[in-house]
Structures are given as C-alpha cells and as structure tokens.
Write a protein that holds these residues in place. Structure first.
Motif, PDB file in Angstrom:
ATOM      1  N   VAL A   1     -47.244 -25.611  47.221  1.00  0.00           N
ATOM      2  CA  VAL A   1     -45.796 -25.700  47.359  1.00  0.00           C
ATOM      3  C   VAL A   1     -45.418 -25.619  48.832  1.00  0.00           C
ATOM      4  CG1 VAL A   1     -43.586 -24.642  46.743  1.00  0.00           C
ATOM      5  CG2 VAL A   1     -45.464 -24.682  45.078  1.00  0.00           C
ATOM      6  N   ALA A   2     -46.053 -24.698  49.546  1.00  0.00           N
ATOM      7  CA  ALA A   2     -45.803 -24.566  50.985  1.00  0.00           C
ATOM      8  C   ALA A   2     -46.186 -25.852  51.716  1.00  0.00           C
ATOM      9  CB  ALA A   2     -46.576 -23.384  51.545  1.00  0.00           C
ATOM     10  N   ALA A   3     -47.266 -26.489  51.270  1.00  0.00           N
ATOM     11  CA  ALA A   3     -47.693 -27.736  51.911  1.00  0.00           C
ATOM     12  C   ALA A   3     -46.644 -28.829  51.744  1.00  0.00           C
ATOM     13  CB  ALA A   3     -49.032 -28.195  51.320  1.00  0.00           C
ATOM     14  N   GLN A   4     -45.956 -28.851  50.597  1.00  0.00           N
ATOM     15  CA  GLN A   4     -44.908 -29.846  50.389  1.00  0.00           C
ATOM     16  C   GLN A   4     -43.678 -29.564  51.245  1.00  0.00           C
ATOM     17  OE1 GLN A   4     -45.133 -32.851  48.779  1.00  0.00           O
ATOM     18  NE2 GLN A   4     -47.253 -32.145  48.921  1.00  0.00           N
ATOM     19  N   LEU A   5     -43.415 -28.288  51.528  1.00  0.00           N
ATOM     20  CA  LEU A   5     -42.340 -27.965  52.473  1.00  0.00           C
ATOM     21  C   LEU A   5     -42.627 -28.613  53.824  1.00  0.00           C
ATOM     22  CD1 LEU A   5     -41.509 -24.152  52.115  1.00  0.00           C
ATOM     23  CD2 LEU A   5     -40.046 -26.075  51.490  1.00  0.00           C
ATOM     24  N   GLU A   6     -43.845 -28.449  54.281  1.00  0.00           N
ATOM     25  CA  GLU A   6     -44.216 -29.001  55.592  1.00  0.00           C
ATOM     26  C   GLU A   6     -44.264 -30.522  55.563  1.00  0.00           C
ATOM     27  OE1 GLU A   6     -46.769 -26.191  58.108  1.00  0.00           O
ATOM     28  OE2 GLU A   6     -47.678 -26.037  56.107  1.00  0.00           O
ATOM     29  N   ALA A   7     -44.763 -31.092  54.456  1.00  0.00           N
ATOM     30  CA  ALA A   7     -44.815 -32.554  54.344  1.00  0.00           C
ATOM     31  C   ALA A   7     -43.422 -33.160  54.382  1.00  0.00           C
ATOM     32  CB  ALA A   7     -45.532 -32.947  53.057  1.00  0.00           C
ATOM     33  N   ALA A   8     -42.438 -32.432  53.847  1.00  0.00           N
ATOM     34  CA  ALA A   8     -41.075 -32.957  53.762  1.00  0.00           C
ATOM     35  C   ALA A   8     -40.447 -33.200  55.122  1.00  0.00           C
ATOM     36  CB  ALA A   8     -40.202 -32.007  52.944  1.00  0.00           C
ATOM     37  N   VAL A   9     -40.919 -32.520  56.157  1.00  0.00           N
ATOM     38  CA  VAL A   9     -40.327 -32.694  57.492  1.00  0.00           C
ATOM     39  C   VAL A   9     -41.278 -33.377  58.466  1.00  0.00           C
ATOM     40  CG1 VAL A   9     -38.780 -30.735  57.194  1.00  0.00           C
ATOM     41  CG2 VAL A   9     -41.017 -30.366  58.247  1.00  0.00           C
ATOM     42  N   THR A  10     -42.369 -33.944  57.943  1.00  0.00           N
ATOM     43  CA  THR A  10     -43.357 -34.573  58.821  1.00  0.00           C
ATOM     44  C   THR A  10     -42.848 -35.867  59.424  1.00  0.00           C
ATOM     45  OG1 THR A  10     -45.208 -33.593  57.592  1.00  0.00           O
ATOM     46  CG2 THR A  10     -45.693 -35.537  58.925  1.00  0.00           C
ATOM     47  N   ASP A  11     -42.112 -36.651  58.632  1.00  0.00           N
ATOM     48  CA  ASP A  11     -41.664 -37.965  59.081  1.00  0.00           C
ATOM     49  C   ASP A  11     -40.142 -38.019  59.150  1.00  0.00           C
ATOM     50  OD1 ASP A  11     -44.277 -39.499  59.071  1.00  0.00           O
ATOM     51  OD2 ASP A  11     -44.234 -38.784  56.996  1.00  0.00           O
ATOM     52  N   GLY A  12     -39.649 -39.040  59.816  1.00  0.00           N
ATOM     53  CA  GLY A  12     -38.206 -39.245  59.859  1.00  0.00           C
ATOM     54  C   GLY A  12     -37.756 -39.786  61.195  1.00  0.00           C
ATOM     55  N   LYS A  13     -36.671 -40.534  61.164  1.00  0.00           N
ATOM     56  CA  LYS A  13     -36.132 -41.113  62.399  1.00  0.00           C
ATOM     57  C   LYS A  13     -35.286 -40.118  63.175  1.00  0.00           C
ATOM     58  CE  LYS A  13     -35.822 -45.497  59.896  1.00  0.00           C
ATOM     59  NZ  LYS A  13     -36.217 -44.891  58.609  1.00  0.00           N
ATOM     60  N   ARG A  14     -34.872 -39.032  62.500  1.00  0.00           N
ATOM     61  CA  ARG A  14     -34.029 -37.968  63.089  1.00  0.00           C
ATOM     62  C   ARG A  14     -32.652 -38.499  63.481  1.00  0.00           C
ATOM     63  NH1 ARG A  14     -37.450 -35.391  60.267  1.00  0.00           N
ATOM     64  NH2 ARG A  14     -39.406 -34.766  61.276  1.00  0.00           N
ATOM     65  N   LEU A  15     -32.172 -39.479  62.738  1.00  0.00           N
ATOM     66  CA  LEU A  15     -30.842 -40.019  63.014  1.00  0.00           C
ATOM     67  C   LEU A  15     -29.751 -38.986  62.784  1.00  0.00           C
ATOM     68  CD1 LEU A  15     -30.993 -43.600  61.450  1.00  0.00           C
ATOM     69  CD2 LEU A  15     -30.748 -43.029  63.874  1.00  0.00           C
ATOM     70  N   ARG A  16     -29.879 -38.184  61.734  1.00  0.00           N
ATOM     71  CA  ARG A  16     -28.834 -37.205  61.422  1.00  0.00           C
ATOM     72  C   ARG A  16     -28.746 -36.152  62.517  1.00  0.00           C
ATOM     73  NH1 ARG A  16     -31.393 -39.563  57.632  1.00  0.00           N
ATOM     74  NH2 ARG A  16     -30.264 -40.446  55.848  1.00  0.00           N
ATOM     75  N   ALA A  17     -29.892 -35.731  63.004  1.00  0.00           N
ATOM     76  CA  ALA A  17     -29.897 -34.789  64.127  1.00  0.00           C
ATOM     77  C   ALA A  17     -29.272 -35.428  65.356  1.00  0.00           C
ATOM     78  CB  ALA A  17     -31.326 -34.337  64.431  1.00  0.00           C
ATOM     79  N   ALA A  18     -29.571 -36.703  65.582  1.00  0.00           N
ATOM     80  CA  ALA A  18     -29.042 -37.387  66.764  1.00  0.00           C
ATOM     81  C   ALA A  18     -27.522 -37.532  66.692  1.00  0.00           C
ATOM     82  CB  ALA A  18     -29.698 -38.762  66.909  1.00  0.00           C
ATOM     83  N   PHE A  19     -27.001 -37.853  65.518  1.00  0.00           N
ATOM     84  CA  PHE A  19     -25.544 -37.968  65.398  1.00  0.00           C
ATOM     85  C   PHE A  19     -24.874 -36.612  65.609  1.00  0.00           C
ATOM     86  CE2 PHE A  19     -26.485 -41.936  62.934  1.00  0.00           C
ATOM     87  CZ  PHE A  19     -25.809 -42.799  63.785  1.00  0.00           C
ATOM     88  N   CYS A  20     -25.468 -35.560  65.092  1.00  0.00           N
ATOM     89  CA  CYS A  20     -24.911 -34.222  65.298  1.00  0.00           C
ATOM     90  C   CYS A  20     -24.959 -33.856  66.789  1.00  0.00           C
ATOM     91  CB  CYS A  20     -25.695 -33.205  64.460  1.00  0.00           C
ATOM     92  SG  CYS A  20     -24.950 -31.566  64.395  1.00  0.00           S
TER      93      CYS A  20
END
Length: 351
Positions: free
Chosen positions: A40-59
């Motif tokens: 379960v912990a591994a899936q927490l980490e997998a969930a944030v492994t990828d992404g364009k980070r657009l939402r962070a950039a807009f914020c």
C-alpha cells in the motif's frame, strides 16, 4: 522561474523532490504500523512518481503574478495540488476500472498480489486502492497546512479547498450519472468543467492568488483564463484517449469506449449521426469489452462525421479565450509569459 523549457523542467524537478521526500516519509510511517502495509505504501509513492506538474505550476504562477517571490514554503504549498491530482487519478482509475496509467498497472491492479490470500482478492485490491486515494487527498491537506507559509495566508486560502473538493466530486458523480445516457454535448462539457477543468487550472490559480493576497479583479481574471483553458486541457485528453498512441499516453485507448464515458467527442459524433449511424454506434458501444476492430470502427465513424475536427475547434476557441483574458490582466511580464507558455503546454500535447 522563467517560462522557457529549461526553467519548466527545473520547476518540475523541484516539485518532484518535495513530493518524493514528503510521500516517502509518510510511506515509512505506514510501514512502521505493520509490515504488511508495504504494498500500500508503495502505491502511495507510485502515485506521485509521474506527472507534468501543471497544477503546481498554475498555483505557483497564481502567487507569482501578484508580485510575490519564489520560496521553499510556496513550493510545498503548490506541490499539494499534485497530491490532489494523484488522489483523483487513483479514484478515477478505480471508478473506470482502468488497467494502466503512465504505462504501469493502476493501483487496483498492482495491489492484487498483496490481496492474494483474500477470498475476494480483486474486490480487496479495489478497496485498498480506494483507501490509497483517500490517504493521498488527506496528505494533500497536510502538506498544504504545514508548508511553512504564514498562518494568515493559509487561513484566507483554506475555504477554497472545500470548493475544490466539492466540485471535483460533483464532476466525478456527474460522469457516473451521465454514463450510458443519450450523449449530449452540453452535459459532457459540464462534466469536464467540474471533473477536470476547475481543479486543473482555475482552482490552483485561485489558491495561489489568494495565498498571495490577490484582489477580486485579479481573481476574476484568473477564472476567466482558467476555466476555458481547463476545458481545453480535458478536451485534448479526450482526443488522446481514443486517438493517441498508448505507448505515448501511457493509458489504454479503449477505456472511453469500453466505459461509454460521456465525452464531448462521443456527444458530437452522436449529434451529427443519422438514424443508421446512431443504431450502428449503439451496437458498437454495447458489445462489452471492445476489440481492435470495434475501436477502429468507432474511430472511423467519428472521423467521417468530423467530431475530432469539431473538438479541435473547441480547444482552439478556448485557448484563444483564455489568452485574451490573460492579456487583459495587469500582471508582471514574466508571469504573463509563463502563463501563456502553460496554456500552450496544457492544450497542445501528445500525452
């Protein structure tokens, strides 16, 4: 951070590092409770492994456009937007029974081995995935609350989190309720506005701006830019979902057809179809798990009825509307340039 490609990659790596450290620490806390929680912990980490980070950039640019400076506390605050997205993705994949995301098994598939001895292992894996998504949403709030920005700043932005969660869940519910009903373009646009558009662009901008003390006129301008751009983002996603290459998108391109999701692409096809085409489309969509031939037949009909072309037109119109709103705002030139680049990144992409 400027708006060129190198700076965007640098920003992404900074957000990635915040997320990696924060989620790894939370995963360790989970495993410390019981070693059996490691998958379960591994899936927490997998969930944030990828992404364009657009939402962070807009914020981030919602803050910077007010004239506030870059700092590490801000970076932690904007990274929380990506945990919201990670939670939404886990839940969305679960609702849609999607097998693949970013080229890897989705959480409910990856957790089947962990649930192996369970008498209903598939159902148990789905339950574990649901809880992973719930925890990610809780962690988003925790990271935001402990980011290090002044308490007064956080207090004025906190009410926006309720709106974000309410609208995101409303969008997911609307998609479920509209699935299988007669396709309707207006209803499909409403689904994407609440399910994706608002939490992808508008709400991150408003949270960043409110943290920074933006006035009402600027926040209204953020909405005028963010809503059409968020819709353009999801319209592009719908096109990629059926016409994109899974090797690039990292997702199965049969999901929308298999789930009969109420996409604008399907609604526009239905709107332009005659009685014969509608009957054929109904047969194709009612065959259960779609084969390659079924998918190709649906694609051919959509292209013949020019649905992808009309969706492309919707994307262009919304990007133009967003940029017109942006160029009317009184923001620093570097912020305008970054938000212009982000608009094109959100709408003109292959993944």
């Amino acid at each position: 951070m400027a708006s060129d490609r190198w700076a965007s990659a640098d920003f992404k790596s900074r957000v990635d590092e915040v997320l990696r450290r924060f989620v790894a620490e939370e995963a360790d806390h989970l495993i410390a409770i019981d070693g059996s929680l490691e998958p379960v912990a591994a899936q927490l980490e997998a969930a944030v492994t990828d992404g364009k980070r657009l939402r962070a950039a807009f914020c981030y640019w919602g803050w910077r456009a007010v004239g506030q400076p870059d700092n590490h506390a801000l970076l932690r605050a904007v990274a929380s937007m990506e945990l919201v997205h990670a939670a939404a993705v886990v839940h969305d994949d679960l609702i849609d029974d999607s097998p693949m995301r970013h080229g890897r098994p989705t959480a409910q598939v990856a957790l089947r081995d962990a649930a192996g001895p369970h008498p209903r292992s598939v159902g148990a894996a789905r339950s574990l995935a649901l809880l992973v998504g719930d925890l990610l949403m809780a962690l988003a709030g925790q990271l935001f609350a402990t980011c290090g920005l002044p308490a007064a700043y956080l207090a004025r932005a906190r009410p926006l989190w309720s709106a974000l969660a309410r609208e995101l869940i409303a969008g997911e519910c609307l998609e479920i309720l509209r699935t299988g009903t007669a396709p309707d373009t207006g209803q499909s646009l409403k689904v994407i506005r609440y399910k994706t558009a608002k939490y992808t662009v508008e709400q991150p901008l408003l949270i960043g701006g409110t943290l920074a003390g933006a006035g009402g006129a600027l926040l209204d301008g953020y909405s005028a830019y963010g809503l059409p751009l968020g819709e353009a983002f999801q319209l592009r996603d719908d096109l990629l979902g059926l016409f994109g290459d899974p090797a690039h998108t990292g997702k199965a391109n049969s999901d929308d057809v298999r789930g009969r999701r109420p996409t604008v692409l399907l609604a526009e096809t239905w709107r332009m179809a005659d009685t014969e085409d509608r009957a054929r489309l109904h047969r194709l969509l009612g065959r259960g798990a779609p084969t390659g031939d079924t998918l190709e037949s649906v694609r051919e009909m959509m292209v013949r009825l020019r649905a992808p072309e009309r969706v492309e037109g919707m994307i262009l119109a919304r990007v133009r509307e967003a940029l017109d709103a942006l160029h009317g705002l009184d923001v620093p030139a570097h912020a305008e340039a970054a938000l212009t680049a982000l608009a094109h990144s959100a709408a003109d992409r292959a993944t």
